[in-house]
Design a protein around this motif. Structure first.
Motif, mmCIF file in Angstrom:
data_model
loop_
_atom_site.group_PDB
_atom_site.id
_atom_site.type_symbol
_atom_site.label_atom_id
_atom_site.label_comp_id
_atom_site.label_asym_id
_atom_site.label_seq_id
_atom_site.Cartn_x
_atom_site.Cartn_y
_atom_site.Cartn_z
ATOM 1 N N LEU A 169 0.811 -1.211 0.000
ATOM 2 C CA LEU A 169 0.000 0.000 0.000
ATOM 3 C C LEU A 169 0.850 1.270 0.000
ATOM 4 C CD1 LEU A 169 -2.750 -1.033 2.584
ATOM 5 C CD2 LEU A 169 -2.998 -0.856 0.100
ATOM 6 N N GLY A 170 2.161 1.108 0.230
ATOM 7 C CA GLY A 170 3.044 2.269 0.269
ATOM 8 C C GLY A 170 2.794 3.152 1.479
ATOM 9 N N LEU A 171 2.399 2.542 2.595
ATOM 10 C CA LEU A 171 2.086 3.308 3.796
ATOM 11 C C LEU A 171 3.340 3.619 4.604
ATOM 12 C CD1 LEU A 171 -1.045 1.334 5.026
ATOM 13 C CD2 LEU A 171 -0.997 3.505 3.777
ATOM 14 N N ILE B 122 -5.658 6.386 6.540
ATOM 15 C CA ILE B 122 -6.378 5.574 5.566
ATOM 16 C C ILE B 122 -7.850 5.547 5.953
ATOM 17 C CG2 ILE B 122 -4.411 4.135 4.939
ATOM 18 C CD1 ILE B 122 -5.550 1.939 6.712
ATOM 19 N N ASP B 123 -8.701 5.349 4.966
ATOM 20 C CA ASP B 123 -10.136 5.212 5.188
ATOM 21 C C ASP B 123 -10.561 3.828 4.736
ATOM 22 O OD1 ASP B 123 -10.587 7.866 6.050
ATOM 23 O OD2 ASP B 123 -10.643 8.558 3.981
ATOM 24 N N VAL B 124 -11.451 3.212 5.506
ATOM 25 C CA VAL B 124 -12.087 1.985 5.056
ATOM 26 C C VAL B 124 -13.194 2.437 4.116
ATOM 27 C CG1 VAL B 124 -13.438 -0.032 5.726
ATOM 28 C CG2 VAL B 124 -11.524 0.725 7.150
ATOM 29 N N VAL B 125 -13.088 2.065 2.846
ATOM 30 C CA VAL B 125 -14.048 2.535 1.853
ATOM 31 C C VAL B 125 -15.105 1.499 1.524
ATOM 32 C CG1 VAL B 125 -12.511 4.258 0.870
ATOM 33 C CG2 VAL B 125 -12.492 1.945 -0.056
ATOM 34 N N VAL C 246 -9.361 -0.423 1.663
ATOM 35 C CA VAL C 246 -8.899 0.839 2.236
ATOM 36 C C VAL C 246 -8.295 1.694 1.139
ATOM 37 C CG1 VAL C 246 -8.421 -0.163 4.509
ATOM 38 C CG2 VAL C 246 -6.599 -0.053 2.806
ATOM 39 N N GLU C 247 -8.272 2.995 1.373
ATOM 40 C CA GLU C 247 -7.559 3.889 0.488
ATOM 41 C C GLU C 247 -6.952 4.992 1.337
ATOM 42 O OE1 GLU C 247 -9.980 5.636 -2.564
ATOM 43 O OE2 GLU C 247 -11.135 6.824 -1.168
ATOM 44 N N THR C 248 -5.827 5.521 0.883
ATOM 45 C CA THR C 248 -5.180 6.608 1.601
ATOM 46 C C THR C 248 -5.887 7.913 1.274
ATOM 47 O OG1 THR C 248 -3.599 7.059 -0.168
ATOM 48 C CG2 THR C 248 -2.938 5.429 1.495
#
Length: 78
Positions: free
Chosen positions: A22-24, A30-33, A42-44
């Protein structure tokens, strides 16, 4: 992963392989989408911003003038 208690919330630790994919990095948000049976997406915040900009471009909205400056007070007067 094991779900653990963290204050009044529950938390999981992300495996290094997933963090790398994810490159975190520490401090990222992050949000749970989406959540479906057995799966979460998830997305940043950066990905969400990028997606929003792409959606605006897809609508072919006219570009703002180069010297445009948003004025919050002016906008709230409307």
């Amino acid at each position: 992963m094991q779900v653990s208690k963290w204050g009044n919330s529950l938390a999981v630790r992300l495996p290094k392989a997933l963090v790398d994919e994810l490159g975190l990095k520490e401090g990222d948000e992050i949000d749970v989408v989406a959540a479906r049976k057995g799966t979460i997406e998830v997305e940043t915040k950066e990905e969400r911003r990028r997606r929003a900009i792409e959606n605006m471009r897809a609508r072919n909205w006219p570009a703002l003038p180069a010297d445009y400056k948003f004025d919050r007070d002016e906008a709230n007067e409307r």
